[in-house]
Motif scaffolding. Structure first.
Motif, PDB file in Angstrom:
ATOM      1  N   ALA A   1       0.812  -1.214   0.000  1.00 54.25           N
ATOM      2  CA  ALA A   1       0.000   0.000   0.000  1.00 54.25           C
ATOM      3  C   ALA A   1       0.848   1.268   0.000  1.00 54.25           C
ATOM      4  N   GLU A   2       0.175   2.362  -0.354  1.00 57.03           N
ATOM      5  CA  GLU A   2       0.725   3.690  -0.144  1.00 57.03           C
ATOM      6  C   GLU A   2       0.401   4.089   1.292  1.00 57.03           C
ATOM      7  N   HIS A   3       1.383   4.573   2.027  1.00 59.02           N
ATOM      8  CA  HIS A   3       1.218   4.800   3.459  1.00 59.02           C
ATOM      9  C   HIS A   3       0.908   6.258   3.779  1.00 59.02           C
ATOM     10  N   GLY A   4       0.290   6.462   4.940  1.00 61.36           N
ATOM     11  CA  GLY A   4      -0.043   7.801   5.395  1.00 61.36           C
ATOM     12  C   GLY A   4       1.187   8.565   5.853  1.00 61.36           C
ATOM     13  N   PRO A   5       0.987   9.842   6.179  1.00 63.75           N
ATOM     14  CA  PRO A   5       2.120  10.714   6.507  1.00 63.75           C
ATOM     15  C   PRO A   5       2.747  10.392   7.861  1.00 63.75           C
ATOM     16  N   LEU A   6       3.979  10.829   8.004  1.00 62.13           N
ATOM     17  CA  LEU A   6       4.707  10.728   9.261  1.00 62.13           C
ATOM     18  C   LEU A   6       4.610  12.062  10.003  1.00 62.13           C
ATOM     19  N   PRO A   7       4.654  12.067  11.336  1.00 65.26           N
ATOM     20  CA  PRO A   7       4.792  10.896  12.213  1.00 65.26           C
ATOM     21  C   PRO A   7       3.509  10.086  12.273  1.00 65.26           C
ATOM     22  N   ARG A   8       3.673   8.783  12.286  1.00 63.60           N
ATOM     23  CA  ARG A   8       2.537   7.866  12.255  1.00 63.60           C
ATOM     24  C   ARG A   8       2.005   7.648  13.667  1.00 63.60           C
ATOM     25  N   PRO A   9       0.689   7.675  13.862  1.00 57.27           N
ATOM     26  CA  PRO A   9       0.146   7.401  15.204  1.00 57.27           C
ATOM     27  C   PRO A   9       0.551   6.022  15.713  1.00 57.27           C
ATOM     28  N   GLU A  10       0.690   5.900  17.017  1.00 58.88           N
ATOM     29  CA  GLU A  10       1.163   4.649  17.608  1.00 58.88           C
ATOM     30  C   GLU A  10       0.209   3.488  17.372  1.00 58.88           C
ATOM     31  N   TRP A  11      -1.074   3.771  17.167  1.00 59.62           N
ATOM     32  CA  TRP A  11      -2.043   2.688  17.028  1.00 59.62           C
ATOM     33  C   TRP A  11      -2.026   2.031  15.654  1.00 59.62           C
ATOM     34  N   VAL A  12      -1.298   2.604  14.708  1.00 57.94           N
ATOM     35  CA  VAL A  12      -1.250   2.023  13.360  1.00 57.94           C
ATOM     36  C   VAL A  12      -0.482   0.705  13.393  1.00 57.94           C
ATOM     37  N   VAL A  13      -1.090  -0.363  12.895  1.00 58.33           N
ATOM     38  CA  VAL A  13      -0.471  -1.697  12.870  1.00 58.33           C
ATOM     39  C   VAL A  13       0.277  -1.868  11.550  1.00 58.33           C
ATOM     40  N   THR A  14       1.580  -2.027  11.620  1.00 56.86           N
ATOM     41  CA  THR A  14       2.404  -2.137  10.415  1.00 56.86           C
ATOM     42  C   THR A  14       3.005  -3.525  10.218  1.00 56.86           C
ATOM     43  N   GLU A  15       2.822  -4.425  11.169  1.00 61.95           N
ATOM     44  CA  GLU A  15       3.412  -5.768  11.043  1.00 61.95           C
ATOM     45  C   GLU A  15       2.783  -6.519   9.874  1.00 61.95           C
ATOM     46  N   LEU A  16       3.611  -7.141   9.061  1.00 64.18           N
ATOM     47  CA  LEU A  16       3.113  -7.876   7.899  1.00 64.18           C
ATOM     48  C   LEU A  16       2.417  -9.166   8.298  1.00 64.18           C
ATOM     49  N   ALA A  17       2.643  -9.638   9.519  1.00 63.04           N
ATOM     50  CA  ALA A  17       1.972 -10.855   9.991  1.00 63.04           C
ATOM     51  C   ALA A  17       0.565 -10.572  10.512  1.00 63.04           C
ATOM     52  N   ALA A  18       0.146  -9.310  10.488  1.00 64.54           N
ATOM     53  CA  ALA A  18      -1.197  -8.955  10.948  1.00 64.54           C
ATOM     54  C   ALA A  18      -2.241  -9.432   9.950  1.00 64.54           C
ATOM     55  N   VAL A  19      -3.472  -9.548  10.426  1.00 62.61           N
ATOM     56  CA  VAL A  19      -4.586  -9.966   9.574  1.00 62.61           C
ATOM     57  C   VAL A  19      -5.705  -8.931   9.664  1.00 62.61           C
ATOM     58  N   ASP A  20      -6.521  -8.883   8.605  1.00 64.80           N
ATOM     59  CA  ASP A  20      -7.662  -7.973   8.536  1.00 64.80           C
ATOM     60  C   ASP A  20      -8.954  -8.771   8.617  1.00 64.80           C
ATOM     61  N   THR A  21      -9.867  -8.315   9.459  1.00 61.01           N
ATOM     62  CA  THR A  21     -11.172  -8.956   9.604  1.00 61.01           C
ATOM     63  C   THR A  21     -12.258  -7.924   9.340  1.00 61.01           C
ATOM     64  N   ASP A  22     -13.093  -8.202   8.347  1.00 61.76           N
ATOM     65  CA  ASP A  22     -14.195  -7.305   8.008  1.00 61.76           C
ATOM     66  C   ASP A  22     -15.336  -7.542   8.982  1.00 61.76           C
ATOM     67  N   LEU A  23     -15.748  -6.477   9.683  1.00 63.91           N
ATOM     68  CA  LEU A  23     -16.782  -6.592  10.708  1.00 63.91           C
ATOM     69  C   LEU A  23     -18.144  -6.084  10.247  1.00 63.91           C
ATOM     70  N   GLY A  24     -18.253  -5.686   8.998  1.00 61.84           N
ATOM     71  CA  GLY A  24     -19.553  -5.253   8.490  1.00 61.84           C
ATOM     72  C   GLY A  24     -19.516  -3.857   7.903  1.00 61.84           C
ATOM     73  N   VAL A  25     -20.645  -3.439   7.351  1.00 59.75           N
ATOM     74  CA  VAL A  25     -20.751  -2.159   6.657  1.00 59.75           C
ATOM     75  C   VAL A  25     -21.137  -1.063   7.641  1.00 59.75           C
ATOM     76  N   LEU A  26     -20.394   0.047   7.602  1.00 59.10           N
ATOM     77  CA  LEU A  26     -20.739   1.219   8.401  1.00 59.10           C
ATOM     78  C   LEU A  26     -21.647   2.164   7.639  1.00 59.10           C
ATOM     79  N   LYS A  27     -21.406   2.279   6.336  1.00 58.89           N
ATOM     80  CA  LYS A  27     -22.166   3.229   5.530  1.00 58.89           C
ATOM     81  C   LYS A  27     -22.099   2.816   4.072  1.00 58.89           C
ATOM     82  N   THR A  28     -23.209   2.948   3.366  1.00 54.53           N
ATOM     83  CA  THR A  28     -23.222   2.743   1.923  1.00 54.53           C
ATOM     84  C   THR A  28     -23.520   4.074   1.248  1.00 54.53           C
ATOM     85  N   GLY A  29     -22.895   4.294   0.117  1.00 55.87           N
ATOM     86  CA  GLY A  29     -23.099   5.532  -0.631  1.00 55.87           C
ATOM     87  C   GLY A  29     -23.147   5.260  -2.108  1.00 55.87           C
ATOM     88  N   LYS A  30     -23.373   6.316  -2.881  1.00 56.20           N
ATOM     89  CA  LYS A  30     -23.471   6.154  -4.326  1.00 56.20           C
ATOM     90  C   LYS A  30     -22.127   5.822  -4.949  1.00 56.20           C
TER      91      LYS A  30
END
Length: 319
Positions: free
Chosen positions: A73-102
């Motif tokens: 990915a293209e990454h956000g600006p520095l300094p990066r907040p501490e809560w950002v997970v950058t480990e490549l061993a991390a996984v993503d879990t989709d928890l559902g839709v927050l909003k739908t738009g056009k």
């Protein structure tokens, strides 16, 4: 030169010999396989183990939907907040839709290392299907056209390739705007990353996944209403000082997170200097914003829309 006898080439048992056939060009035959028949039992067991190992290695832990896409990915600006997970061993879990738009859907996503709570993110995914594409993109895109005529033609003709380009162009524009504004200290969510037409953004809400309400959903008390108005105008002035207008500002793309107003939905951010309609975009943002506050009881003596617009035009260097 020695003349070869015909018996020099009489090698019927050599599988690599040149063989002339009537009516066909001579060629070298490929060597035949050394072993024929079915797989041996040992080979069958070995291949089965390889398949099982591959399946095990690719199985996602904790019921996740995918491995982290951070590396691509293209990454956000520095300094990066501490809560950002950058480990490549991390996984993503989709928890559902927050909003739908056009033009895009926003999903709630949890990213973290297996066995950890992880962090919540808002995954904004732009769609490129024909019926839900940006129907007003021509005006917004003035001043930031792509250089290649092939891409411009494809977008204008709405080919499949062009629709994908438009969707990605909006994602790129929003990510760039958020990165720029975050660096300036503007009240926007932190842009974590962009991959194609997907943006991962700071989730504004509670730990249980409850999203912060939009301004249109809150019923603030008079003092809070006035405070929110001045927060909104400060955000507009900061954008204008950078030569930008939101372009589609309303009470529906402002969040109220723990008393703080946050600007969202910035794909159509307008360069008011390069865009011929820049001043009108500024004026429309002011009208939309002031109209909502007036409807909630804030007097025009507080909003002073004419004065606000004049201040924004001046801040943008257009006055």
């Amino acid at each position: 030169m020695r003349q070869h006898d015909s018996e020099d080439f009489d090698l019927p048992d050599d599988r690599f010999a040149r063989r002339a056939r009537p009516g066909r060009r001579e060629r070298f035959d490929e060597p035949e396989p050394v072993r024929r028949g079915r797989l041996t039992e040992g080979e069958r067991v070995r291949l089965a183990k390889l398949r099982d190992d591959a399946y095990t290695e690719n199985r996602l832990p904790d019921g996740a939907d995918r491995w982290s896409t951070w590396d691509d990915a293209e990454h956000g600006p520095l300094p990066r907040p501490e809560w950002v997970v950058t480990e490549l061993a991390a996984v993503d879990t989709d928890l559902g839709v927050l909003k739908t738009g056009k033009e895009a859907d926003v999903h709630l996503l949890r990213r973290g290392l297996p066995g950890t709570p992880g962090t919540l993110l808002a995954a904004k995914r732009y769609r490129s299907d024909e019926h839900k594409l940006f129907h007003r993109d021509a005006g917004y895109l003035e001043g930031r056209r792509m250089r290649r005529s092939r891409e411009n033609r494809a977008m204008a003709q709405r080919t499949a390739f062009g629709r994908n380009l438009v969707a990605e162009q909006w994602a790129v524009a929003e990510f760039a705007a958020l990165s720029r504004l975050w660096t300036l200290g503007a009240p926007v969510p932190y842009p974590v990353q962009r991959t194609g037409t997907e943006l991962l953004l700071e989730f504004l809400g509670e730990d249980d996944g409850t999203a912060a309400p939009r301004l249109a959903q809150v019923r603030p008390e008079p003092d809070e209403l006035t405070d929110l108005w001045f927060q909104a105008t400060a955000a507009l002035e900061l954008l204008a000082s950078e030569g930008l207008a939101h372009g589609d500002l309303s009470a529906y793309n402002l969040l109220v997170h723990r008393g703080r107003l946050v600007v969202i939905d910035l794909p159509q951010v307008v360069d008011v200097v390069a865009n011929p309609g820049g001043v009108e975009f500024l004026a429309r943002d002011v009208r939309n914003l002031a109209g909502w506050f007036h409807g909630r009881g804030l007097g025009e003596h507080v909003t002073s829309t004419d004065e606000l617009l004049a201040a924004l035009v001046s801040a943008a260097g257009l006055g």
